[in-house]
Scaffold this active site. Sequence first.
Site, PDB file in Angstrom:
ATOM      1  CB  SER A 142       0.710  13.115  -4.992  1.00 34.20           C
ATOM      2  OG  SER A 142      -0.752  13.722  -4.822  1.00 34.20           O
ATOM      3  CE1 TYR A 155      -0.205  13.706   0.416  1.00 31.51           C
ATOM      4  CE2 TYR A 155      -0.271  14.718  -1.141  1.00 31.51           C
ATOM      5  CZ  TYR A 155      -0.436  13.628   0.070  1.00 31.51           C
ATOM      6  OH  TYR A 155      -0.542  12.599  -1.224  1.00 31.51           O
TER       7      TYR A 155
END
Length: 246
Positions: A142, A155
């Site tokens: 990400s 995350y």
Amino acid sequence: MSTPDTPRVAIVTGGSGGIGRDICQRLAADGMTVVVHYAGNPDRAKEVVESLVAAGATATSVGADVADEKQVATLFDEVERLYGGVDVVVHTAGIMLLSPLVDLELADLDRMHRTNIRGTFVVNQQAASRLRRGGALVNFSSSVVRLALPTYTAYAATKGAVDAVTLTLARELRGRDITVNAVAPGPTATPLFLNGKDQDAIDHLANMAPLERLGTPADIAEVVAFLAGPARWVNGQILYANGGIA
């Protein structure tokens, strides 16, 4: 190794999700046989398979918990039984739970660790063992690893682990003619990303990119298709697909 008369076989974990669905469609359009993996929604995976078959592709769906090594081994066993081998593994399956670090529920951290980190280890172990020569493994990182956006601490930490696995595994597979890369999407218009965000937040994230829009699942699928097919000289890389945010 597949031949010109034998389509390459691709497993897409999370293949019934927002980005996963577009990846399945894109790989099928490139002539690959596609295995749509799902975790908890067989009906949605069946819909994806039906759409692929209707478009002339060969496809099936198989369920597994990506963090369960026995279930993932069974998934690969089934694909080898059906199609003779595996050439491409695209590991999109993951979860995102947002919170400032100080308020983070450790149970949420544990959930993300299990799916995003352990799941990547488990799927990558099987891919490293099973992929045929000329194969490709594409993990999902990400852009928040580099952007350091507030509330994404846990995350981003799990996706940083994905980066580490990807970079190291590419070197561990020396001599196998298998590429290992990761795609790091930026803000992308999927249910996972849009959930819980108001319009102001969405507009702000869209305007971060010089292209002044959110990414689409099709944008990300295009990058995956490149890594899964023609990009044989791209290896051990994290490709940031984010419209130029950073």
